[in-house]
Design a protein around this motif. Sequence first.
Motif: not given
Length: 329
Positions: A237-244, A311-324, A248-253
């Motif tokens: 749920v936290v990951l779903m609400n992080i702007p993509s 800088q390494e940037l991350w995003k939520l995968t389509a697989y993770a989005k479909n879980l919920l 890693s610093y954004g994930l930590q926050n």
Amino acid sequence: MSNCRYHIHVICADNDQLLVLDSLSIFFQSRAFLTHDVSSKLPKASLYGRQCIDSCDYALMIIGDSYGTVQKTGVSQMHLSYLNAKAKLKPLLIFIKNHHQDANISRQLQEFIKSVTRQDNELYYYDTENDIEQLLVQAYYNVVSNHKVSGGWVRASEEMIKFSQQTVAERFADLLATNKANNQDSNADDELIADKVSRPIVLMEAFNVKYSAQAYEGGNLTDVSRTMLLTWREILVVLMNIPSPFSSYGLQNAINRLIASKAERDIKKDMPNVHAVSRCQIFQDDLNNLQRQLVAASWIQLTTYGTRVSQELWKLTAYAKNLLSNEDI
């Protein structure tokens, strides 16, 4: 080592350092199985590279005179494969060609080399293709000794011995299993293959993280450390609400905010007079472990925009989005 051959994926720019690649083939003929990045002109080049990195035991990158063909993402296949190998935590050997100050190399290649050398990588430098063989001896045996992996293939002679000892029924069962697996792979959609889960996570499964915080009690400030129970569903749920995309610093926050929402109640179990809690921070080791598990489960993946990536940037995968997708979050 002598009884096992590993899968090594070679990360490289298309149509560059061909003699170096030939030297790799000769050196690893009896030591390992090689795959390598293919031309970006092929529509499934990225998918192929990703699948090879997922399955390989070690990765080896050659950075020569070319950055490679830039794709729609703004980076080359070599750059994408490097990011994938880092995300998958593959043991990685990197060979970088020494360039004279007046060498005519692209700005993209210069920036990529700077990015690679700034990170914690095992680097080897060469001047010409004649230097590669000697470097390979040192590099290969170092990585196999320092980064032991499970798996690899036994030599064909041992496989034939095993095969000869099987009954007809056992051989038939093996063929059926292999055929079933191949059929499942051939029917899979490209996106589902790309988001294949290597280490599944159960959403309602709970795990512990350590965190530090400052607790206010009767006008006094106390530094505390506690262990908190979280569920993977809360993390998702936290990951779903992080702007993509996010760093890693954004994930930590984001994780710190999740901890902060529960910390006061958690700390009051031991310190009932606490009236406020602040500066909640997940321990760095726990954050690193959490991020590795998210990558291994294909919940997050590395991504990049533009031609300059430091800088390494991350995003939520389509697989993770479909879980919920069937739940109200």
